[in-house]
Write an enzyme that holds these catalytic residues in place. Structure first.
Site, PDB file in Angstrom:
ATOM      1  N   SER A 306       1.182  -1.184  -0.013  1.00 30.19           N
ATOM      2  CA  SER A 306      -0.049   0.053   0.023  1.00 30.19           C
ATOM      3  C   SER A 306       0.788   1.241  -0.020  1.00 30.19           C
ATOM      4  O   SER A 306       1.810   1.344  -0.993  1.00 30.19           O
ATOM      5  CB  SER A 306      -0.882   0.000   1.132  1.00 30.19           C
ATOM      6  N   LYS A 310       4.411   2.336  -2.271  1.00 28.51           N
ATOM      7  CA  LYS A 310       4.639   3.291  -3.179  1.00 28.51           C
ATOM      8  C   LYS A 310       6.148   3.728  -2.651  1.00 28.51           C
ATOM      9  O   LYS A 310       6.974   3.975  -3.383  1.00 28.51           O
ATOM     10  CB  LYS A 310       3.866   4.542  -2.798  1.00 28.51           C
ATOM     11  N   TRP A 397      -9.833   0.089  -5.205  1.00 26.80           N
ATOM     12  CA  TRP A 397      -9.599   1.333  -4.872  1.00 26.80           C
ATOM     13  C   TRP A 397      -7.980   1.638  -5.529  1.00 26.80           C
ATOM     14  O   TRP A 397      -7.702   2.634  -5.975  1.00 26.80           O
ATOM     15  CB  TRP A 397      -9.504   1.500  -3.303  1.00 26.80           C
ATOM     16  N   HIS A 448      -7.684  -5.874   0.090  1.00 27.04           N
ATOM     17  CA  HIS A 448      -6.559  -5.065   0.377  1.00 27.04           C
ATOM     18  C   HIS A 448      -5.901  -5.439   1.475  1.00 27.04           C
ATOM     19  O   HIS A 448      -6.184  -5.265   2.582  1.00 27.04           O
ATOM     20  CB  HIS A 448      -6.850  -3.564   0.560  1.00 27.04           C
TER      21      HIS A 448
END
Ligand code: GCU
Length: 697
Positions: A306, A310, A397, A448
């Site tokens: 998540s 990044k 998402w 997720h």
């Protein structure tokens, strides 16, 4: 228009996504409509926030995002291979010299902010070490260490937790940042409770922005220590909050403040944010990891889930010492293409997390098509190293398909190295990993999260590409005498160039006589613009002690090198006084490991290298079955101590950059026999050499 922008993407099923062929009017229209939809959602979201608080707004945003593939629109991706003048890279070296730096600079300027400089990392107190037996009887060594990341007394410290297999040899390690502190990652009661500021989460035992005892093991499903240790991998983790507390006003307490970055007021458009800080923190932890004898410095894999995914991708882009890069559901601002209007958008992310990116990034809210970069470029920064991208099908998402498509579009960077990327453009069914080349991908069933089944796929991929392999058995002690200079060759040495009386025992890259000059008993690099006028020893060897005396010149940073087998370079560079020296400074095995200490002398002084080179061993198919190693002394100081290495990493290797038929022959013979030559490198600086010899072992 380049081939990259013309490439058509096709997803699974009947949906074929078309990358627009320059249809700018159509594009603007789609973007405009999408933007209006977003503004409408924002108004609804703000209304909801007024009515029921911020979490309602977040839910409302997520629920309101576009999840229809048909409404994604058409888009034109920037060419991942383009250099500053738009001309795409034509070779691996062209990519490394011209295009990769340009693409990286675009990511810095528009998304993450300027890269932060390395600092000296120090250990606070004594590291804690224990032999432990984990669930299932798995034996491991647990290490806990507090690192001052920026050296200065006031710098934030990060607690690093590691479990290492007890294999008696250096192991590959997965490194990730966690969300709730190390104690939340595993049930081991001895784990230090984090002191970091954390977003409240009562369910997980985070109260008053601090972790409580109730937070122990709250995220243990995300870190399958036993399973990884049993497979021969070490695992290392640290809490992201130790580096940058994850809140809009977190700058003042973050490493950015210690690094002298502004903490308030108007920030420059390319001022780094939290993701840049987390990525930098991963590199500083790596600085410490590579110094641990139990860890194989050449096989540290950066992983992130998540927002930490990044950061892992940006860390892998900025720091090529990470041997493999893994993104788990990193989504918007991570692996997912920005230009797709699907799931979270730039507008959503910059509104809720303004501190993550550089200020410039928020100006692209609703205008993704105007960004000079996109996230396939971020993925391409990992080339030619192995890259794994993981999605989850219900994690809409994060735009799972957009993550897949970015992995497809990053592929041309690997192709430059003659390596396949993902090897498919068909979005695979759930729970079916793909990746014929050096990019791997899966989309897991479920939502997720980061689960053991994800980790198992990462480890499968790492097994395949980094190989859990034995080093070649160590040879006796290596303590060369490095003064006074010049040194006399020992018995058994093959002198390649002595005091200038004999002609140098080298040929040109084409196998003809060399055009380097001998002046006053020294051999001087004949520099060329192409940086490929290296000379090649006539002698071939497998393992050897190598001695070379050299003097760097001021031109072109004194750049040259001792290129062993033409695959591995002991760097020659004007690195006098550089602290801390990197894996590109003198004393480094270029792109594999920095020197243990900076032993460089200034321009114009004689220096000396003694290198014990143990070549990697390959099977009949060419796969490395035992890793190679170097131990090296520079000017009386030990700069490499058994540093292990696998496949060559430099884009400049002479078999790719400036290659000739003569060299092609040498490389194929070397693949067969394991024996290769020594190259002295032309990298644009008139370095002088004398007393160059090898003593085959
Ligand atoms: C939010 C955010 C995502 C991020 C995620 C996470 O959902 O919008 O961009 O990846 O948090 O880090 O868990």
């Amino acid at each position: 228009m380049s081939t990259a922008t013309e490439r058509r993407l096709s997803g699974a099923g009947s949906l074929a996504l078309e990358v627009a062929r320059g249809g700018r009017t159509g594009l603007a229209k789609v973007t405009d409509m999408a933007w209006r939809r977003r503004v409408f959602r924002l108004v609804v979201g703000l209304w909801a926030a007024g009515a029921c608080g911020v979490s309602c707004m977040v839910d409302s945003l997520a629920a309101d995002a576009n999840y229809e593939e048909a409404a994604v629109g058409t888009y034109t991706l920037p060419d991942v291979l383009a250099g500053p003048d738009g001309r795409p890279a034509t070779s691996a070296a062209d990519w490394a010299d011209r295009c990769r730096p340009h693409q990286l600079a675009l990511l810095e300027a528009n998304v993450y902010g300027r890269r932060l400089p390395p600092t000296l990392v120090s250990v606070v107190g004594d590291p804690e070490r224990a032999d432990v037996t984990l669930a299932g009887g798995v034996r491991a060594t647990r290490l806990q260490v507090r690192l001052k990341l920026a050296g200065k007394p006031e710098a934030p410290a990060a607690d690093v937790l590691l479990y290492l297999p007890q294999s008696g040899r250096p192991v590959p390690v997965f490194l990730n940042l966690n969300f709730k502190g190390n104690q939340a990652e595993h049930s081991d009661p001895a784990i230090w409770l984090t002191r970091a500021w954390l977003p409240n989460d009562e369910k997980s035992g985070i109260v008053g922005n601090r972790a409580t005892e109730a937070s122990r093991a709250a995220n243990a499903r995300r870190w399958p220590v036993e399973a990884m240790v049993a497979r021969g991998y070490g695992v290392a983790t640290a809490c992201y909050g130790d580096i940058f507390p994850d809140k809009p006003d977190g700058r003042a307490e973050s490493v950015l403040a210690t690094l002298g970055r502004p903490v308030d007021g108007d920030l420059a458009p390319d001022e780094p944010g939290a993701i840049a800080a987390w990525a930098w923190g991963l590199s500083r932890i790596l600085d410490w990891l590579v110094r641990q004898p139990e860890i194989d410095a050449t096989r540290v894999i950066v992983v992130g889930h998540s927002r930490n995914g990044k950061a892992a991708l940006w860390a892998g882009a900025c720091d090529e010492r990470f041997a493999m890069v893994v993104s788990n559901e990193s989504g918007c601002g991570g692996a997912a293409l920005e230009r797709r209007n699907y799931g979270e958008t730039t507008a959503d992310i910059t509104r809720r997390f303004p501190h993550w990116f550089c200020p410039k990034y928020s100006t692209f809210a609703g205008r993704a098509a105007e960004m000079p970069t996109d996230q396939h470029v971020l993925l391409a920064m990992a080339a030619p190293r192995p890259l794994y991208v993981a999605s989850a099908i219900e994690d809409r998402w994060a735009d799972p398909r957009g993550e897949f498509l970015a992995a497809v579009e990053a592929g041309p960077a690997w192709k430059l190295f003659g390596i396949e990327g993902l090897g498919t453009s068909e979005w695979p069914p759930v729970d079916t990993p793909v990746g014929g080349g050096r990019i791997g991908y899966h989309v897991r069933s479920g939502g997720h999260d980061l689960l053991e089944c994800d980790w198992q796929r990462f480890a499968d991929f790492a097994d395949r590409h980094l190989g859990v392999v034995e080093p070649v058995a160590a040879t006796g002690e290596f303590r060369p005498v490095q003064q006074p200079l010049p040194a006399a060759p020992p018995p058994g040495a093959i002198v390649l160039f002595g005091a200038g009386e004999e002609p140098p025992a080298f040929t040109s890259m084409a196998g003809s006589p060399i055009d380097w000059k001998v002046e006053n008993g020294t051999l001087v690099v004949n520099t060329t613009n192409g940086h490929a006028n290296h000379i090649v020893s006539r002698a071939r060897f497998q393992d050897a002690d190598i001695h070379a005396e050299f003097m760097v010149a001021a031109e072109a940073h004194g750049n040259s090198g001792i290129y062993i087998h033409g695959h591995y370079e002991m760097q020659i560079y004007d690195s006098f006084g550089v602290e801390p020296p990197t894996e590109q400074d003198e004393g480094s095995l270029y792109r594999f490991g920095p020197p243990l200490v900076n032993a460089s002398r200034p321009v114009g002084e004689w220096q000396v290298y003694d290198i014990r080179f143990i070549a990697p061993r390959r099977d009949a198919s060419g796969r490395i079955v035992k890793v190679g190693s170097v131990t090296a002394w520079l000017n009386g100081k030990l700069v490499q101590d058994g540093l292990m290495f696998t496949e060559p990493r430099s884009p400049y290797i002479p078999y790719r950059h400036g290659v000739t038929d003569y060299l092609r022959g040498i490389e194929s013979e070397m693949r067969r026999t394991g024996r290769g030559p020594l190259f002295l490198q032309d990298h644009g600086s008139p370095t002088r050499f004398r007393n160059v010899w090898i003593r085959p072992l």
